[in-house]
Design a protein around this motif. Structure first.
Motif, mmCIF file in Angstrom:
data_model
loop_
_atom_site.group_PDB
_atom_site.id
_atom_site.type_symbol
_atom_site.label_atom_id
_atom_site.label_comp_id
_atom_site.label_asym_id
_atom_site.label_seq_id
_atom_site.Cartn_x
_atom_site.Cartn_y
_atom_site.Cartn_z
ATOM 1 N N VAL A 112 7.053 4.000 -13.944
ATOM 2 C CA VAL A 112 7.209 4.925 -12.824
ATOM 3 C C VAL A 112 6.653 4.281 -11.562
ATOM 4 O O VAL A 112 5.599 3.643 -11.597
ATOM 5 C CB VAL A 112 6.456 6.258 -13.092
ATOM 6 N N LEU A 113 7.356 4.452 -10.468
ATOM 7 C CA LEU A 113 6.866 4.029 -9.163
ATOM 8 C C LEU A 113 6.696 5.282 -8.317
ATOM 9 O O LEU A 113 7.671 5.963 -7.997
ATOM 10 C CB LEU A 113 7.858 3.057 -8.511
ATOM 11 N N VAL A 114 5.442 5.639 -8.019
ATOM 12 C CA VAL A 114 5.120 6.855 -7.259
ATOM 13 C C VAL A 114 4.862 6.470 -5.811
ATOM 14 O O VAL A 114 4.007 5.620 -5.527
ATOM 15 C CB VAL A 114 3.869 7.555 -7.841
ATOM 16 N N ARG A 115 5.583 7.071 -4.890
ATOM 17 C CA ARG A 115 5.381 6.801 -3.463
ATOM 18 C C ARG A 115 4.164 7.603 -2.986
ATOM 19 O O ARG A 115 4.164 8.833 -3.003
ATOM 20 C CB ARG A 115 6.634 7.172 -2.683
ATOM 21 N N LEU A 116 3.127 6.901 -2.565
ATOM 22 C CA LEU A 116 1.843 7.532 -2.262
ATOM 23 C C LEU A 116 1.934 8.576 -1.163
ATOM 24 O O LEU A 116 1.344 9.650 -1.271
ATOM 25 C CB LEU A 116 0.819 6.456 -1.877
ATOM 26 N N ASP A 117 2.671 8.290 -0.092
ATOM 27 C CA ASP A 117 2.699 9.219 1.048
ATOM 28 C C ASP A 117 3.364 10.544 0.710
ATOM 29 O O ASP A 117 3.114 11.550 1.356
ATOM 30 C CB ASP A 117 3.354 8.571 2.265
ATOM 31 N N GLU A 118 4.207 10.562 -0.311
ATOM 32 C CA GLU A 118 4.862 11.813 -0.691
ATOM 33 C C GLU A 118 3.908 12.781 -1.379
ATOM 34 O O GLU A 118 4.205 13.966 -1.505
ATOM 35 C CB GLU A 118 6.067 11.525 -1.586
ATOM 36 N N ASN A 145 0.811 -1.237 0.000
ATOM 37 C CA ASN A 145 0.000 0.000 0.000
ATOM 38 C C ASN A 145 0.836 1.275 0.000
ATOM 39 O O ASN A 145 0.344 2.337 0.365
ATOM 40 C CB ASN A 145 -0.962 0.042 1.199
ATOM 41 N N LYS A 146 2.090 1.188 -0.422
ATOM 42 C CA LYS A 146 2.971 2.356 -0.344
ATOM 43 C C LYS A 146 3.230 3.034 -1.679
ATOM 44 O O LYS A 146 3.595 4.195 -1.716
ATOM 45 C CB LYS A 146 4.312 1.952 0.282
ATOM 46 N N SER A 147 3.039 2.325 -2.778
ATOM 47 C CA SER A 147 3.431 2.876 -4.081
ATOM 48 C C SER A 147 2.418 2.545 -5.165
ATOM 49 O O SER A 147 1.693 1.558 -5.075
ATOM 50 C CB SER A 147 4.801 2.328 -4.492
ATOM 51 N N LEU A 148 2.414 3.391 -6.175
ATOM 52 C CA LEU A 148 1.624 3.172 -7.383
ATOM 53 C C LEU A 148 2.594 2.888 -8.520
ATOM 54 O O LEU A 148 3.515 3.667 -8.766
ATOM 55 C CB LEU A 148 0.790 4.413 -7.704
ATOM 56 N N ILE A 149 2.396 1.770 -9.207
ATOM 57 C CA ILE A 149 3.228 1.418 -10.353
ATOM 58 C C ILE A 149 2.478 1.771 -11.627
ATOM 59 O O ILE A 149 1.322 1.374 -11.817
ATOM 60 C CB ILE A 149 3.571 -0.082 -10.351
ATOM 61 N N ILE A 150 3.139 2.548 -12.486
ATOM 62 C CA ILE A 150 2.578 2.896 -13.794
ATOM 63 C C ILE A 150 3.597 2.475 -14.844
ATOM 64 O O ILE A 150 4.701 3.004 -14.896
ATOM 65 C CB ILE A 150 2.314 4.410 -13.918
ATOM 66 N N ASP A 151 3.236 1.512 -15.653
ATOM 67 C CA ASP A 151 4.100 1.030 -16.735
ATOM 68 C C ASP A 151 3.282 1.124 -18.020
ATOM 69 O O ASP A 151 2.263 0.456 -18.166
ATOM 70 C CB ASP A 151 4.526 -0.413 -16.457
ATOM 71 N N VAL A 152 3.714 1.972 -18.939
ATOM 72 C CA VAL A 152 2.904 2.274 -20.122
ATOM 73 C C VAL A 152 3.790 2.386 -21.357
ATOM 74 O O VAL A 152 4.965 2.774 -21.248
ATOM 75 C CB VAL A 152 2.084 3.570 -19.892
ATOM 76 N N SER A 153 3.233 2.028 -22.510
ATOM 77 C CA SER A 153 3.984 2.068 -23.767
ATOM 78 C C SER A 153 3.104 2.559 -24.900
ATOM 79 O O SER A 153 1.887 2.364 -24.892
ATOM 80 C CB SER A 153 4.501 0.672 -24.125
ATOM 81 N N VAL A 154 3.755 3.171 -25.884
ATOM 82 C CA VAL A 154 3.083 3.493 -27.141
ATOM 83 C C VAL A 154 3.032 2.211 -27.963
ATOM 84 O O VAL A 154 3.996 1.437 -27.999
ATOM 85 C CB VAL A 154 3.840 4.591 -27.913
ATOM 86 N N ASP A 155 1.911 1.952 -28.626
ATOM 87 C CA ASP A 155 1.778 0.758 -29.451
ATOM 88 C C ASP A 155 2.848 0.744 -30.541
ATOM 89 O O ASP A 155 3.274 1.791 -31.025
ATOM 90 C CB ASP A 155 0.382 0.692 -30.082
ATOM 91 N N SER A 156 3.251 -0.455 -30.928
ATOM 92 C CA SER A 156 4.367 -0.606 -31.865
ATOM 93 C C SER A 156 3.973 -0.429 -33.328
ATOM 94 O O SER A 156 4.829 -0.471 -34.209
ATOM 95 C CB SER A 156 5.013 -1.978 -31.675
#
Length: 201
Positions: A96-102, A13-24
């Motif tokens: 990107v890994l965003v730390r929620l509490d920050e 419950n500490k971080s949000l993971i966002i992994d995203v790509s433009v289609d090839s």
């Protein structure tokens, strides 16, 4: 045009993971990732993102290119070491890994993650961004385990458990169909504890 490879809140419950790509596809050769914007249930607006999001990350301003060894060769990577943990293979792929509490983001928030692009595709597309919805269902499922005890109660109908299941299914349906305003209402209701009047004898 864009797709999420991974979008979730971590188990701690500490971080949000966002992994995203433009289609090839070749028609997106001039399209690059530009900005990640995060709204929650309080800042969400239809046809968003909102003008006062919880967080906005401009990859091109916040990350500097470095070279890192990957397998047998060196690959260009964008890294920003202060606010986020970010690894980018190129300007079409970002993790990107965003730390929620920050950022005062609660693990019980419903998050709306917009990924905006830059550049014009050579084929027709409806939007220049993608929207992903993130909820952390751990606390909700923990609550379900409390309500499930009602099924063992022979003195009454398990009304809170039935109510919980209906709310959860309504939330899932609203998210899948893009009815986010209604989804927020169901999410807020799921986070309310109804009084449990069932006897457990």
């Amino acid at each position: 045009m864009i797709h999420f490879n991974e979008l979730r809140i971590t188990e701690d419950n500490k971080s949000l993971i966002i992994d995203v790509s433009v289609d090839s596809d070749s028609c997106f050769s001039d399209v690059t990732l530009d900005t990640i914007i995060i709204d929650n249930q309080d800042t969400y607006v239809d046809n968003g993102p909102s003008s006062n999001p919880v967080l906005s990350i401009n990859a091109k301003e916040n990350y500097s290119k470095v070279l890192v060894e990957e397998s047998c060769c060196y690959t260009p990577v964008y890294v920003e070491s202060q606010e986020y943990e970010c690894y980018v293979k190129d300007d079409k792929n970002i993790r990107v890994l965003v730390r929620l509490d920050e950022y005062n983001i609660k693990s019980t928030d419903m998050l709306f993650v917009y990924v905006m692009t830059e550049g014009t595709p050579s084929c027709n597309v409806d939007k220049s961004y993608i929207l992903g919805t993130v909820v952390n269902l751990y606390s909700i499922y923990a609550k379900a385990m409390d309500y499930i005890r009602e099924v063992e109660c022979v003195c009454s109908t398990p009304k809170h458990f039935v109510d919980f299941i209906l709310r959860l299914k309504a939330l899932e349906l609203c998210i899948k169909t893009g009815n986010y305003t209604q989804a927020i209402k169901y999410w807020n209701r799921l986070n309310i504890n109804p009084s449990n009047e069932c006897c457990y004898g």
